[in-house]
Write a protein that holds these residues in place. Structure first.
Motif, PDB file in Angstrom:
ATOM      1  N   TYR A 121       0.856  -1.189   0.000  1.00 14.93           N
ATOM      2  CA  TYR A 121       0.000   0.000   0.000  1.00 14.93           C
ATOM      3  C   TYR A 121       0.894   1.241   0.000  1.00 14.93           C
ATOM      4  O   TYR A 121       1.850   1.317   0.780  1.00 14.93           O
ATOM      5  CB  TYR A 121      -0.882   0.050   1.246  1.00 14.93           C
ATOM      6  CG  TYR A 121      -1.862  -1.082   1.385  1.00 14.93           C
ATOM      7  CD1 TYR A 121      -2.987  -1.154   0.585  1.00 14.93           C
ATOM      8  CD2 TYR A 121      -1.664  -2.084   2.341  1.00 14.93           C
ATOM      9  CE1 TYR A 121      -3.904  -2.194   0.723  1.00 14.93           C
ATOM     10  CE2 TYR A 121      -2.565  -3.119   2.490  1.00 14.93           C
ATOM     11  CZ  TYR A 121      -3.681  -3.170   1.675  1.00 14.93           C
ATOM     12  OH  TYR A 121      -4.575  -4.202   1.809  1.00 14.93           O
ATOM     13  N   THR A 122       0.584   2.208  -0.829  1.00 10.36           N
ATOM     14  CA  THR A 122       1.300   3.477  -0.841  1.00 10.36           C
ATOM     15  C   THR A 122       0.298   4.620  -0.938  1.00 10.36           C
ATOM     16  O   THR A 122      -0.877   4.424  -1.293  1.00 10.36           O
ATOM     17  CB  THR A 122       2.283   3.569  -2.025  1.00 10.36           C
ATOM     18  OG1 THR A 122       1.545   3.420  -3.254  1.00 10.36           O
ATOM     19  CG2 THR A 122       3.357   2.505  -1.945  1.00 10.36           C
ATOM     20  N   GLY A 123       0.789   5.832  -0.619  1.00  9.87           N
ATOM     21  CA  GLY A 123      -0.041   7.017  -0.775  1.00  9.87           C
ATOM     22  C   GLY A 123      -1.321   6.975   0.035  1.00  9.87           C
ATOM     23  O   GLY A 123      -1.335   6.608   1.216  1.00  9.87           O
ATOM     24  N   SER A 124      -2.436   7.305  -0.601  1.00 10.35           N
ATOM     25  CA  SER A 124      -3.726   7.389   0.087  1.00 10.35           C
ATOM     26  C   SER A 124      -4.281   6.023   0.481  1.00 10.35           C
ATOM     27  O   SER A 124      -5.240   5.938   1.245  1.00 10.35           O
ATOM     28  CB  SER A 124      -4.742   8.114  -0.802  1.00 10.35           C
ATOM     29  OG  SER A 124      -4.928   7.410  -2.028  1.00 10.35           O
ATOM     30  N   ASP A 125      -3.683   4.949  -0.006  1.00 10.14           N
ATOM     31  CA  ASP A 125      -4.136   3.600   0.358  1.00 10.14           C
ATOM     32  C   ASP A 125      -3.612   3.152   1.718  1.00 10.14           C
ATOM     33  O   ASP A 125      -4.046   2.134   2.259  1.00 10.14           O
ATOM     34  CB  ASP A 125      -3.707   2.588  -0.705  1.00 10.14           C
ATOM     35  CG  ASP A 125      -4.427   2.791  -2.027  1.00 10.14           C
ATOM     36  OD1 ASP A 125      -5.575   3.268  -2.001  1.00 10.14           O
ATOM     37  OD2 ASP A 125      -3.836   2.467  -3.082  1.00 10.14           O
ATOM     38  N   VAL A 126      -2.675   3.912   2.281  1.00  8.25           N
ATOM     39  CA  VAL A 126      -2.098   3.560   3.574  1.00  8.25           C
ATOM     40  C   VAL A 126      -3.136   3.720   4.680  1.00  8.25           C
ATOM     41  O   VAL A 126      -3.831   4.740   4.744  1.00  8.25           O
ATOM     42  CB  VAL A 126      -0.862   4.450   3.860  1.00  8.25           C
ATOM     43  CG1 VAL A 126      -0.478   4.386   5.327  1.00  8.25           C
ATOM     44  CG2 VAL A 126       0.304   4.039   2.986  1.00  8.25           C
ATOM     45  N   ASP A 127      -3.241   2.725   5.554  1.00  7.99           N
ATOM     46  CA  ASP A 127      -4.182   2.812   6.674  1.00  7.99           C
ATOM     47  C   ASP A 127      -3.628   2.030   7.862  1.00  7.99           C
ATOM     48  O   ASP A 127      -3.797   0.818   7.975  1.00  7.99           O
ATOM     49  CB  ASP A 127      -5.549   2.266   6.269  1.00  7.99           C
ATOM     50  CG  ASP A 127      -6.583   2.436   7.377  1.00  7.99           C
ATOM     51  OD1 ASP A 127      -6.257   3.063   8.410  1.00  7.99           O
ATOM     52  OD2 ASP A 127      -7.706   1.929   7.222  1.00  7.99           O
ATOM     53  N   ASP A 171      -3.399   7.963  13.862  1.00 13.08           N
ATOM     54  CA  ASP A 171      -4.488   7.846  12.892  1.00 13.08           C
ATOM     55  C   ASP A 171      -4.007   6.969  11.749  1.00 13.08           C
ATOM     56  O   ASP A 171      -3.050   6.206  11.903  1.00 13.08           O
ATOM     57  CB  ASP A 171      -4.987   9.225  12.419  1.00 13.08           C
ATOM     58  CG  ASP A 171      -3.899  10.079  11.772  1.00 13.08           C
ATOM     59  OD1 ASP A 171      -2.935   9.513  11.206  1.00 13.08           O
ATOM     60  OD2 ASP A 171      -4.009  11.318  11.814  1.00 13.08           O
ATOM     61  N   ASP A 172      -4.652   7.089  10.584  1.00  7.00           N
ATOM     62  CA  ASP A 172      -4.346   6.147   9.508  1.00  7.00           C
ATOM     63  C   ASP A 172      -2.951   6.307   8.923  1.00  7.00           C
ATOM     64  O   ASP A 172      -2.433   5.376   8.300  1.00  7.00           O
ATOM     65  CB  ASP A 172      -5.401   6.251   8.394  1.00  7.00           C
ATOM     66  CG  ASP A 172      -5.510   7.666   7.829  1.00  7.00           C
ATOM     67  OD1 ASP A 172      -4.869   8.581   8.362  1.00  7.00           O
ATOM     68  OD2 ASP A 172      -6.271   7.846   6.857  1.00  7.00           O
ATOM     69  N   ALA A 173      -2.287   7.450   9.135  1.00  4.80           N
ATOM     70  CA  ALA A 173      -0.976   7.651   8.514  1.00  4.80           C
ATOM     71  C   ALA A 173       0.024   8.352   9.424  1.00  4.80           C
ATOM     72  O   ALA A 173       1.090   8.755   8.947  1.00  4.80           O
ATOM     73  CB  ALA A 173      -1.120   8.443   7.214  1.00  4.80           C
ATOM     74  N   ASP A 293       4.516   6.575   4.619  1.00  2.75           N
ATOM     75  CA  ASP A 293       4.473   6.681   3.158  1.00  2.75           C
ATOM     76  C   ASP A 293       4.000   5.392   2.498  1.00  2.75           C
ATOM     77  O   ASP A 293       3.429   5.424   1.412  1.00  2.75           O
ATOM     78  CB  ASP A 293       5.863   7.032   2.603  1.00  2.75           C
ATOM     79  CG  ASP A 293       6.383   8.358   3.111  1.00  2.75           C
ATOM     80  OD1 ASP A 293       5.574   9.301   3.235  1.00  2.75           O
ATOM     81  OD2 ASP A 293       7.593   8.455   3.416  1.00  2.75           O
TER      82      ASP A 293
END
Length: 501
Positions: A121-127, A171-173, A293
């Protein structure tokens, strides 16, 4: 065969009936840690929680997987390194020291063959919150990852620097890292990257193979690579793979890798946390921000965690075992390399980061003071409050033997030594420090200076060398054998024989 992954290690535990699997759903909110705490206190099997509620990733939690059996806490590590189980502490230390003398280069593998890249997972897909990070203690400041390896850049080594700093999930990132100045990786951040207003790339490796986790706890000198010593400990190369978003290398068989940067001049709350002293440590502090990241992980990752702070006297968890099984042999080798005649340097298993026992000979007047000066001003400077020096013939792995040495050999008037009165730095985790003394939140160090202490529990005239004591020991042992009783160690009897005659 050595364990080449965390899953290999769990399989070894299962083969030895040292692992118990929970199929029923458990909560990451206190429940998993409560079960783990009970297992730690009763010397039970390591708990593997296959089903954790309220998480989107199909991941398992493993409670204190590196805790060894109470009688020989190094046993599981010995098996994972291809050594015999049932070794005495001295024999285990000798075997690990021999391997530490022969570090070897790790091996780079292609990302396509690295299990830790099964899912990326990268970018906005990171959780971050899709994983079952445990809420360990009821008064903790948040959910934590506290059994992992932090990989950071090091200009002196090709493979970077490995260390251990707990991580509180926000949080998620975003997370905060407990960076205490005086340790190598935090120093690089505070005194190199942050003054340049430059983010420091890091990776958090969760569920690494045992050799990696062990090397993370060792005091590897600057300019040397933990990856090479991990490969030496397991007697075969550790497989490494490049990160997705930076130039760091991480163990290829890891369960989970979190890539990111520690941001300059930004802070998030961290703590309080029930730490290794057995108390809730606070206050809530500001610590550097870890911005994520990328996240890569194995299919159905196993996430290990440690229940710190079970209580003083209950020092059996992953943290205390790692100190005994990894930091102890490394420190013993380091002291020998520095020219000191040391049989072994062993963490006190109940307070393994604050009290150590060193078995050595008092070969000349002042030698123990010189040894204390060395350890307090090098690797023992921050965490360790005091050392107990015992004879080389004593067993520093046996609490009874150590307490006997203190009771019989340490003169309260002459053998308890303060060292560096009010001049030595201290981590801000001690229960005896007031909130004001816990000091600067900027770099996470203690404002107040402290004293260190060493106890000379060596004997002036070791009874083991007294020929007259031999018939007494032999006779006592024979009486026990005749009575059908297995004889215990006779160190207490030996010391009394030497004093009473």
């Amino acid at each position: 065969m050595p364990a080449d992954s965390f899953r290999d290690y769990l399989q070894l535990l299962d083969d030895d009936s040292a692992l118990v699997t929970f199929d029923e759903p458990v909560s990451w909110d206190l429940e998993a840690s409560a079960i783990t705490m009970l297992a730690n206190q009763t010397d039970g099997e390591v708990p593997l929680f296959e089903s954790v509620g309220e998480t989107t990733v199909d991941a398992a939690l493993v409670g204190d997987p590196y805790r060894g059996p109470r009688s020989r806490p190094w046993d599981h590590f010995a098996r994972s390194f291809g050594l015999s189980t049932g070794l005495s502490g001295a024999a285990y230390y000798d075997a690990i020291i021999e391997r530490l003398r022969s570090p070897r280069e790790p091996r780079l593998v292609e990302p396509e063959s690295a299990p830790c890249k099964d899912v990326v997972y990268t970018g906005s897909d990171v959780d971050l919150l899709s994983f079952p990070w445990p809420y360990v203690h009821q008064s903790d400041g948040g959910r934590y990852s506290n059994l992992h390896t932090i990989v950071a850049p090091d200009p002196e080594t090709e493979w970077g620097r490995w260390s251990s700093h707990r991580m509180m999930i926000h949080d998620d990132a975003l997370a905060s890292l407990l960076f205490l100045a005086g340790e190598q990786v935090p120093n690089r951040y505070y005194y190199e990257y942050e003054p340049r207003d430059e983010p420091m790339p890091v990776a958090a490796v969760i569920g690494a193979e045992p050799a990696v986790q062990c090397s993370t706890e060792m005091w590897i000198p600057t300019g040397r690579s933990e990856a090479a010593f991990a490969s030496g400990v397991k007697d075969s190369p550790v497989d490494l793979v490049p990160c997705e978003t930076n130039d760091l290398f991480v163990p290829a068989t890891a369960e989970l890798v979190i890539e990111g940067h520690v941001l300059p001049n930004e802070r998030l709350d961290e703590g309080p946390f029930g730490d290794y002293f057995g108390y809730m440590n606070g206050p809530r502090r500001s610590m550097p921000v870890f911005a994520v990241d990328a996240i890569t992980h194995r299919a159905e990752p196993r996430v290990p965690f440690c229940v710190e702070g079970t209580g003083v006297g209950y020092g059996q968890n992953s943290s205390s075992t790692l100190q005994t099984a990894a930091a102890g042999p490394d420190a013993t080798l380091g002291l020998r390399a520095a020219g000191f005649d040391v049989e072994s340097a062993v963490p006190w298993r109940f307070t393994s980061r604050t009290v150590w026992v060193i078995a050595t000979e008092r070969s000349y007047p002042g030698c123990l003071h010189e040894l204390a000066n060395f350890v307090f001003t090098t690797w023992g400077m921050l965490h360790i409050d005091f050392f107990v020096f015992v004879d080389a013939t004593a067993d520093p792995f046996d609490p009874r033997d150590v307490l006997t040495a203190i009771a019989l050999n340490a003169d309260p008037d002459t053998d308890f030594h303060q060292f560096g009165v009010e001049r030595m730095p201290k981590v801000p985790l001690n229960i005896y420090q007031t909130p004001d003394e816990k000091g600067s939140a900027d770099v996470g160090t203690s404002k107040a200076k402290t004293a260190k202490v060493y106890i000379d529990a060596t004997s002036d005239q070791p009874a083991a060398d007294d020929a007259d004591a031999e018939p007494m020991r032999a006779r006592a042992q024979q009486l026990l054998v005749d009575a059908g009783v297995s004889p215990e160690p006779f160190d207490l009897l030996e010391n009394r024989a030497g004093e009473d005659r």
